[in-house]
Design a protein around this motif. Sequence first.
Motif, PDB file in Angstrom:
ATOM      1  N   ARG A 156       0.835  -1.211   0.000  1.00  0.00           N
ATOM      2  CA  ARG A 156       0.000   0.000   0.000  1.00  0.00           C
ATOM      3  C   ARG A 156       0.863   1.251   0.000  1.00  0.00           C
ATOM      4  O   ARG A 156       0.552   2.228  -0.685  1.00  0.00           O
ATOM      5  N   ILE A 157       1.941   1.222   0.763  1.00  0.00           N
ATOM      6  CA  ILE A 157       2.860   2.365   0.794  1.00  0.00           C
ATOM      7  C   ILE A 157       3.485   2.561  -0.578  1.00  0.00           C
ATOM      8  O   ILE A 157       3.565   3.684  -1.085  1.00  0.00           O
ATOM      9  N   ASP A 158       3.926   1.475  -1.189  1.00  0.00           N
ATOM     10  CA  ASP A 158       4.544   1.571  -2.523  1.00  0.00           C
ATOM     11  C   ASP A 158       3.555   2.141  -3.540  1.00  0.00           C
ATOM     12  O   ASP A 158       3.936   2.956  -4.385  1.00  0.00           O
ATOM     13  N   ARG A 159       2.281   1.733  -3.452  1.00  0.00           N
ATOM     14  CA  ARG A 159       1.261   2.276  -4.359  1.00  0.00           C
ATOM     15  C   ARG A 159       1.093   3.777  -4.139  1.00  0.00           C
ATOM     16  O   ARG A 159       0.958   4.552  -5.093  1.00  0.00           O
ATOM     17  N   ALA A 160       1.102   4.192  -2.868  1.00  0.00           N
ATOM     18  CA  ALA A 160       0.957   5.617  -2.556  1.00  0.00           C
ATOM     19  C   ALA A 160       2.151   6.411  -3.095  1.00  0.00           C
ATOM     20  O   ALA A 160       1.977   7.497  -3.661  1.00  0.00           O
ATOM     21  N   LEU A 161       3.362   5.874  -2.931  1.00  0.00           N
ATOM     22  CA  LEU A 161       4.548   6.557  -3.442  1.00  0.00           C
ATOM     23  C   LEU A 161       4.511   6.653  -4.970  1.00  0.00           C
ATOM     24  O   LEU A 161       4.876   7.695  -5.548  1.00  0.00           O
ATOM     25  N   GLU A 162       4.059   5.596  -5.628  1.00  0.00           N
ATOM     26  CA  GLU A 162       3.918   5.630  -7.087  1.00  0.00           C
ATOM     27  C   GLU A 162       2.888   6.678  -7.507  1.00  0.00           C
ATOM     28  O   GLU A 162       3.090   7.393  -8.490  1.00  0.00           O
ATOM     29  N   ALA A 163       1.785   6.763  -6.750  1.00  0.00           N
ATOM     30  CA  ALA A 163       0.756   7.753  -7.057  1.00  0.00           C
ATOM     31  C   ALA A 163       1.304   9.171  -6.875  1.00  0.00           C
ATOM     32  O   ALA A 163       0.953  10.076  -7.646  1.00  0.00           O
ATOM     33  N   MET A 164       2.162   9.353  -5.888  1.00  0.00           N
ATOM     34  CA  MET A 164       2.801  10.662  -5.723  1.00  0.00           C
ATOM     35  C   MET A 164       3.630  11.005  -6.959  1.00  0.00           C
ATOM     36  O   MET A 164       3.598  12.132  -7.446  1.00  0.00           O
ATOM     37  N   ASP A 165       4.343  10.017  -7.448  1.00  0.00           N
ATOM     38  CA  ASP A 165       5.201  10.239  -8.611  1.00  0.00           C
ATOM     39  C   ASP A 165       4.410  10.520  -9.882  1.00  0.00           C
ATOM     40  O   ASP A 165       4.827  11.322 -10.719  1.00  0.00           O
ATOM     41  N   ASP A 166       3.242   9.860 -10.037  1.00  0.00           N
ATOM     42  CA  ASP A 166       2.486  10.064 -11.278  1.00  0.00           C
ATOM     43  C   ASP A 166       1.406  11.143 -11.156  1.00  0.00           C
ATOM     44  O   ASP A 166       0.666  11.394 -12.109  1.00  0.00           O
ATOM     45  N   GLY A 167       1.301  11.760  -9.970  1.00  0.00           N
ATOM     46  CA  GLY A 167       0.368  12.873  -9.796  1.00  0.00           C
ATOM     47  C   GLY A 167      -1.036  12.488  -9.402  1.00  0.00           C
ATOM     48  O   GLY A 167      -1.910  13.346  -9.294  1.00  0.00           O
ATOM     49  N   SER A 168      -1.298  11.216  -9.166  1.00  0.00           N
ATOM     50  CA  SER A 168      -2.656  10.793  -8.813  1.00  0.00           C
ATOM     51  C   SER A 168      -2.857  10.654  -7.299  1.00  0.00           C
ATOM     52  O   SER A 168      -3.962  10.327  -6.850  1.00  0.00           O
ATOM     53  N   TYR A 169      -1.833  10.931  -6.517  1.00  0.00           N
ATOM     54  CA  TYR A 169      -1.919  10.796  -5.056  1.00  0.00           C
ATOM     55  C   TYR A 169      -2.863  11.858  -4.485  1.00  0.00           C
ATOM     56  O   TYR A 169      -2.887  13.003  -4.931  1.00  0.00           O
ATOM     57  N   GLY A 170      -3.636  11.457  -3.510  1.00  0.00           N
ATOM     58  CA  GLY A 170      -4.515  12.394  -2.817  1.00  0.00           C
ATOM     59  C   GLY A 170      -5.900  12.500  -3.419  1.00  0.00           C
ATOM     60  O   GLY A 170      -6.701  13.330  -2.995  1.00  0.00           O
ATOM     61  N   PHE A 171      -6.199  11.641  -4.395  1.00  0.00           N
ATOM     62  CA  PHE A 171      -7.521  11.619  -5.003  1.00  0.00           C
ATOM     63  C   PHE A 171      -8.139  10.250  -4.764  1.00  0.00           C
ATOM     64  O   PHE A 171      -7.470   9.224  -4.895  1.00  0.00           O
ATOM     65  N   CYS A 172      -9.419  10.247  -4.416  1.00  0.00           N
ATOM     66  CA  CYS A 172     -10.131   9.007  -4.127  1.00  0.00           C
ATOM     67  C   CYS A 172     -10.181   8.118  -5.364  1.00  0.00           C
ATOM     68  O   CYS A 172     -10.552   8.572  -6.451  1.00  0.00           O
ATOM     69  N   ALA A 173      -9.808   6.865  -5.186  1.00  0.00           N
ATOM     70  CA  ALA A 173      -9.799   5.909  -6.293  1.00  0.00           C
ATOM     71  C   ALA A 173     -11.214   5.539  -6.729  1.00  0.00           C
ATOM     72  O   ALA A 173     -11.406   5.020  -7.826  1.00  0.00           O
ATOM     73  N   ARG A 174     -12.197   5.821  -5.899  1.00  0.00           N
ATOM     74  CA  ARG A 174     -13.578   5.444  -6.224  1.00  0.00           C
ATOM     75  C   ARG A 174     -14.368   6.602  -6.840  1.00  0.00           C
ATOM     76  O   ARG A 174     -14.986   6.433  -7.878  1.00  0.00           O
ATOM     77  N   CYS A 175     -14.318   7.775  -6.207  1.00  0.00           N
ATOM     78  CA  CYS A 175     -15.140   8.891  -6.704  1.00  0.00           C
ATOM     79  C   CYS A 175     -14.310  10.001  -7.345  1.00  0.00           C
ATOM     80  O   CYS A 175     -14.867  10.869  -8.005  1.00  0.00           O
ATOM     81  N   GLY A 176     -13.000   9.987  -7.129  1.00  0.00           N
ATOM     82  CA  GLY A 176     -12.127  10.969  -7.757  1.00  0.00           C
ATOM     83  C   GLY A 176     -11.984  12.287  -7.026  1.00  0.00           C
ATOM     84  O   GLY A 176     -11.227  13.163  -7.466  1.00  0.00           O
ATOM     85  N   CYS A 177     -12.682  12.448  -5.916  1.00  0.00           N
ATOM     86  CA  CYS A 177     -12.577  13.714  -5.187  1.00  0.00           C
ATOM     87  C   CYS A 177     -11.223  13.803  -4.477  1.00  0.00           C
ATOM     88  O   CYS A 177     -10.553  12.795  -4.248  1.00  0.00           O
ATOM     89  N   ALA A 178     -10.830  15.021  -4.139  1.00  0.00           N
ATOM     90  CA  ALA A 178      -9.573  15.227  -3.409  1.00  0.00           C
ATOM     91  C   ALA A 178      -9.756  14.741  -1.969  1.00  0.00           C
ATOM     92  O   ALA A 178     -10.762  15.043  -1.317  1.00  0.00           O
ATOM     93  N   ILE A 179      -8.801  13.974  -1.494  1.00  0.00           N
ATOM     94  CA  ILE A 179      -8.820  13.505  -0.109  1.00  0.00           C
ATOM     95  C   ILE A 179      -8.187  14.607   0.745  1.00  0.00           C
ATOM     96  O   ILE A 179      -7.084  15.071   0.434  1.00  0.00           O
ATOM     97  N   PRO A 180      -8.872  15.056   1.812  1.00  0.00           N
ATOM     98  CA  PRO A 180      -8.333  16.141   2.630  1.00  0.00           C
ATOM     99  C   PRO A 180      -6.942  15.803   3.201  1.00  0.00           C
ATOM    100  O   PRO A 180      -6.665  14.658   3.573  1.00  0.00           O
ATOM    101  N   PHE A 181      -6.091  16.820   3.249  1.00  0.00           N
ATOM    102  CA  PHE A 181      -4.727  16.653   3.743  1.00  0.00           C
ATOM    103  C   PHE A 181      -4.711  16.054   5.155  1.00  0.00           C
ATOM    104  O   PHE A 181      -3.869  15.208   5.457  1.00  0.00           O
ATOM    105  N   GLU A 182      -5.629  16.482   6.011  1.00  0.00           N
ATOM    106  CA  GLU A 182      -5.665  15.961   7.383  1.00  0.00           C
ATOM    107  C   GLU A 182      -5.909  14.450   7.392  1.00  0.00           C
ATOM    108  O   GLU A 182      -5.347  13.739   8.205  1.00  0.00           O
ATOM    109  N   ARG A 183      -6.753  13.961   6.486  1.00  0.00           N
ATOM    110  CA  ARG A 183      -6.974  12.506   6.388  1.00  0.00           C
ATOM    111  C   ARG A 183      -5.704  11.819   5.917  1.00  0.00           C
ATOM    112  O   ARG A 183      -5.333  10.761   6.420  1.00  0.00           O
ATOM    113  N   LEU A 184      -5.041  12.416   4.942  1.00  0.00           N
ATOM    114  CA  LEU A 184      -3.801  11.826   4.426  1.00  0.00           C
ATOM    115  C   LEU A 184      -2.703  11.811   5.493  1.00  0.00           C
ATOM    116  O   LEU A 184      -1.892  10.896   5.525  1.00  0.00           O
TER     117      LEU A 184
END
Length: 117
Positions: free
Chosen positions: A64-92
């Motif tokens: 899961r950590i590796d997936r998150a790091l990859e998402a950071m690299d490709d710019g998709s980190y911080g967005f819900c995989a289901r609905c696409g909304c931005a995940i609040p920084f406090e949750r992250l």
Amino acid sequence: KELRDLLLTRRKALTAEMHQNIENLAPPEVNAGSVSQDDNARLRNQTREVDAALTNLDAADIARIDRALEAMDDGSYGFCARCGCAIPFERLKIEPMTQHCVKCKSELEKEQAAARG
């Protein structure tokens, strides 16, 4: 950067835990005078089962950590995989490996509970 550092720190800790659990998969023999051979074998099996389960959990979290790091690299980190909304920084900050907003995570958990019966 803060979230990447959290993920990398957690990954390092999990890797260390996983290696310790792997080492524990073959615990040393207990002093034969203190327990019977059957009890010793049972204890070794229970210890191996626990350490194997912990190793599997650690490996899943590392993935899961590796997936998150990859998402950071490709710019998709911080967005819900289901609905696409931005995940609040406090949750992250609380759960930097999350792939879902609170609403979608709750819905997924309800669906999983219903599927289990």
